[in-house]
Design an enzyme around this catalytic site. Structure first.
Site, short mmCIF file in Angstrom:
data_model
loop_
_atom_site.label_atom_id
_atom_site.label_comp_id
_atom_site.label_asym_id
_atom_site.label_seq_id
_atom_site.Cartn_x
_atom_site.Cartn_y
_atom_site.Cartn_z
N TYR A 56 32.84 36.31 16.74
CA TYR A 56 32.45 37.57 16.99
C TYR A 56 30.99 38.07 17.22
O TYR A 56 30.22 37.54 16.26
CB TYR A 56 33.21 38.73 16.30
CG TYR A 56 34.44 39.38 16.99
CD1 TYR A 56 34.28 40.06 17.99
CD2 TYR A 56 35.66 39.05 16.14
CE1 TYR A 56 35.34 40.50 18.40
CE2 TYR A 56 36.86 39.58 16.74
CZ TYR A 56 36.73 40.31 17.91
OH TYR A 56 37.82 41.06 18.22
N GLU A 58 29.54 41.24 18.56
CA GLU A 58 29.25 42.60 19.21
C GLU A 58 27.77 42.94 19.21
O GLU A 58 27.29 42.89 17.98
CB GLU A 58 30.18 43.61 18.57
CG GLU A 58 31.74 43.57 18.85
CD GLU A 58 32.57 44.70 18.17
OE1 GLU A 58 32.13 45.39 17.66
OE2 GLU A 58 33.72 44.43 18.55
N ASP A 202 28.13 43.75 45.48
CA ASP A 202 29.35 42.98 44.76
C ASP A 202 29.23 41.57 45.80
O ASP A 202 29.71 41.61 46.55
CB ASP A 202 30.49 43.65 44.90
CG ASP A 202 31.57 42.93 44.05
OD1 ASP A 202 31.44 41.66 43.92
OD2 ASP A 202 32.56 43.60 43.79
N THR A 228 31.34 37.75 39.94
CA THR A 228 32.17 37.02 39.17
C THR A 228 31.31 35.83 38.90
O THR A 228 30.42 35.37 39.50
CB THR A 228 33.37 36.69 39.64
OG1 THR A 228 33.25 36.35 40.70
CG2 THR A 228 34.42 38.17 39.72
N LYS A 231 35.08 31.95 41.23
CA LYS A 231 35.00 32.01 42.56
C LYS A 231 33.93 30.61 43.05
O LYS A 231 34.04 29.63 42.28
CB LYS A 231 34.52 33.26 43.44
CG LYS A 231 35.87 34.42 43.16
CD LYS A 231 35.38 35.53 43.96
CE LYS A 231 36.37 36.71 43.49
NZ LYS A 231 36.06 37.56 42.32
N ARG A 237 36.10 32.24 34.29
CA ARG A 237 36.55 33.65 34.48
C ARG A 237 35.48 34.52 33.62
O ARG A 237 36.27 34.97 32.70
CB ARG A 237 37.86 33.73 34.19
CG ARG A 237 38.70 32.69 34.66
CD ARG A 237 38.90 32.70 36.29
NE ARG A 237 39.72 33.91 36.69
CZ ARG A 237 40.44 33.95 37.89
NH1 ARG A 237 40.80 32.74 38.44
NH2 ARG A 237 40.88 35.10 38.26
N1 DSN Z 1 41.11 38.88 43.89
C1 DSN Z 1 39.76 38.38 44.60
C2 DSN Z 1 40.22 38.03 45.99
O1 DSN Z 1 40.82 37.32 45.96
O2 DSN Z 1 39.12 38.22 46.69
C3 DSN Z 1 38.84 39.48 44.60
O3 DSN Z 1 38.55 39.68 43.11
#
Ligand code: DSN
Length: 434
Positions: A56, A58, A202, A228, A231, A237
């Site tokens: 932890y 915080e 974003d 994120t 991707k 994640r």
């Molecule tokens: N769920 C994602 C996508 O497939 O584009 C976006 O966060």
């Protein structure tokens, strides 16, 4: 060759172990074409599976609410330093649990409930958190929609400007989940300046393209940039937020606040929205940022776009229309508006044959969002495995064959699936094979 791992799990919990093995087998024998997915490396998987999961922490480095955080501080500072160098931003927060929590923190930092924001609806390729009605962002804030032109599939910046001038939003979101063209952040910045709105990019879908220099960079133009870490960045994640240090609308929107923009963001992440940061994910992010600084990663980012363009060209040559006529990014939408089958029929048939994608609305779609007329295809994962333009010819041929046999898919699926599994055997899947 598949790598043998997880010896403890194998001995103590064979059920979970077998599910992991099955997932790994699927990921190395099928074509992963979901535009938001790729392959995390062994380095990232090991960092995420580390003892940092136990701790932890915080607070922020140097100001924690728990003792024993000297290594956690060093880790978080390392991730921030690497991330700032990678993107050239003034401030970075690496604690958001994922992309949606990162975006919620931006709302909480800068807006009040009921404020107007501009964003692209999900049905037009936007993200849930850019003001879509079923998300907190559409319930707590008022979305003023803007969307790509239904004929061209492209954003018309004159139209975006007119909407902003008419509605005077406090925040403009730019960044989509199903938009195949480059985004003009400079034009968005001019509009945001003209109407007195925060500009938030974003970049979850396109961060590797920005790092590779094959997509415009939003950092110089935006107050805040979110992303994120998974991707195409191929990290854990998790999410992260970049921002300028100063709040250019301090007097206008936050005259009582003693915090600058970076502090507003940090305070929104913790303690407003989250508790302890996921240090194991931050470890994965740090190592993903290190890899993303390499020439190899930049070549991968550029190759993603070359592969998407090669695949589009092959599919068009086979008579398969592409929404908007092509791509400048990692993704595009197959347009089935003229077919008697739906996007959902196609994505299910593709999956039976070992091509994993998702159904998606296309510009001008008249079918429901549960059926759609499109399939979204992305090339980040295939590029991670080492595929090049010549391989896209083969991928296009399989996609076309699935579409041509869609009414009798069960008779062709076993053959196509076996062909694809054999083809995948020629490649190395990060985090799975070596
Ligand atoms: N769920 C994602 C996508 O497939 O584009 C976006 O966060």
């Amino acid at each position: 060759m598949s790598v043998e791992r997880y010896s403890h799990l194998k001995a103590n919990d064979p059920e979970v172990y077998e599910l992991i093995q099955s997932q790994a087998k699927m990921e190395r024998t099928t074509l992963k074409m979901i535009a938001s997915e790729s392959y995390a490396s062994f380095d990232v998987l090991e960092a995420c599976g580390s003892v940092f999961t136990n701790k932890y922490a915080e607070g922020y480095p140097g100001a924690r609410y728990y003792e024993g955080n000297e290594f956690a501080d060093a880790l978080e500072n390392l991730a921030i330093a690497r991330g700032k160098e990678l993107f050239g931003c003034e401030h970075m927060n690496v604690q958001p649990y994922s992309g949606s929590p990162a975006n919620s923190a931006v709302y909480r930092a800068l807006l009040n409930n009921g404020d107007k924001i501009m964003g692209v609806p999900v049905s037009d390729g936007g993200h849930l958190t850019h003001g879509w009605k079923v998300s907190f962002s559409g319930k707590d804030y008022v979305q003023i929609p803007y969307r790509p032109n239904q004929e061209t599939g492209r954003l018309d910046m004159a139209e975006v400007r007119q909407i902003a001038l008419n509605e005077r939003p406090k925040m403009i979101w730019v960044g989509m989940s199903a938009y195949p063209f480059k985004l003009d952040y400079a034009a968005f910045a001019e509009i945001a300046e003209e109407v007195g709105a925060y500009l938030v990019a974003d970049i979850a879908h396109i961060n590797a393209l920005i790092i590779a220099g094959v997509h415009p960079d939003p950092v110089p133009y935006c107050d805040v940039v979110t992303s994120t870490a998974h991707k195409m960045l191929r990290g854990p994640r998790a999410g992260f937020i970049m921002s300028k240090l100063e709040d250019r609308y301090h007097e206008k929107y936050h005259p009582e606040s003693k915090w600058n923009l970076a502090q507003l963001i940090d305070r929104a992440v913790f303690p407003t929205l989250q508790g302890g940061p996921h240090l194991h994910a931050i470890a994965g992010m740090a190592t993903a940022f290190k890899y993303a600084q390499t020439a190899e990663f930049k070549a991968y980012g550029a190759q993603i776009v070359k592969n998407a363009q090669a695949l589009c060209a092959e599919l068009e040559a086979l008579g398969r229309p592409i929404a908007g006529g092509g791509t400048e990014t990692h993704l595009f939408l197959l347009d089935f508006r003229k077919e008697d089958f739906t996007g959902k029929d196609a994505s299910q048939a593709l999956a039976k044959c070992g091509i994993i994608a998702n159904f998606n609305m296309v510009p001008g779609d008249t079918r429901s969002p549960f059926k759609t007329s499109g399939v979204r295809l992305g090339t980040a994962a295939l590029t991670s495995a080492g595929m090049k333009e010549a391989d896209m010819k083969q991928v296009a041929a399989w996609i076309d064959r699935v579409c041509r046999n869609i009414n009798d898919i069960d008779s062709v699926a076993p053959t196509i699936r076996a062909e694809i599994a054999e083809f995948c055997g020629k490649f190395t899947f990060p985090g799975i094979t070596e």
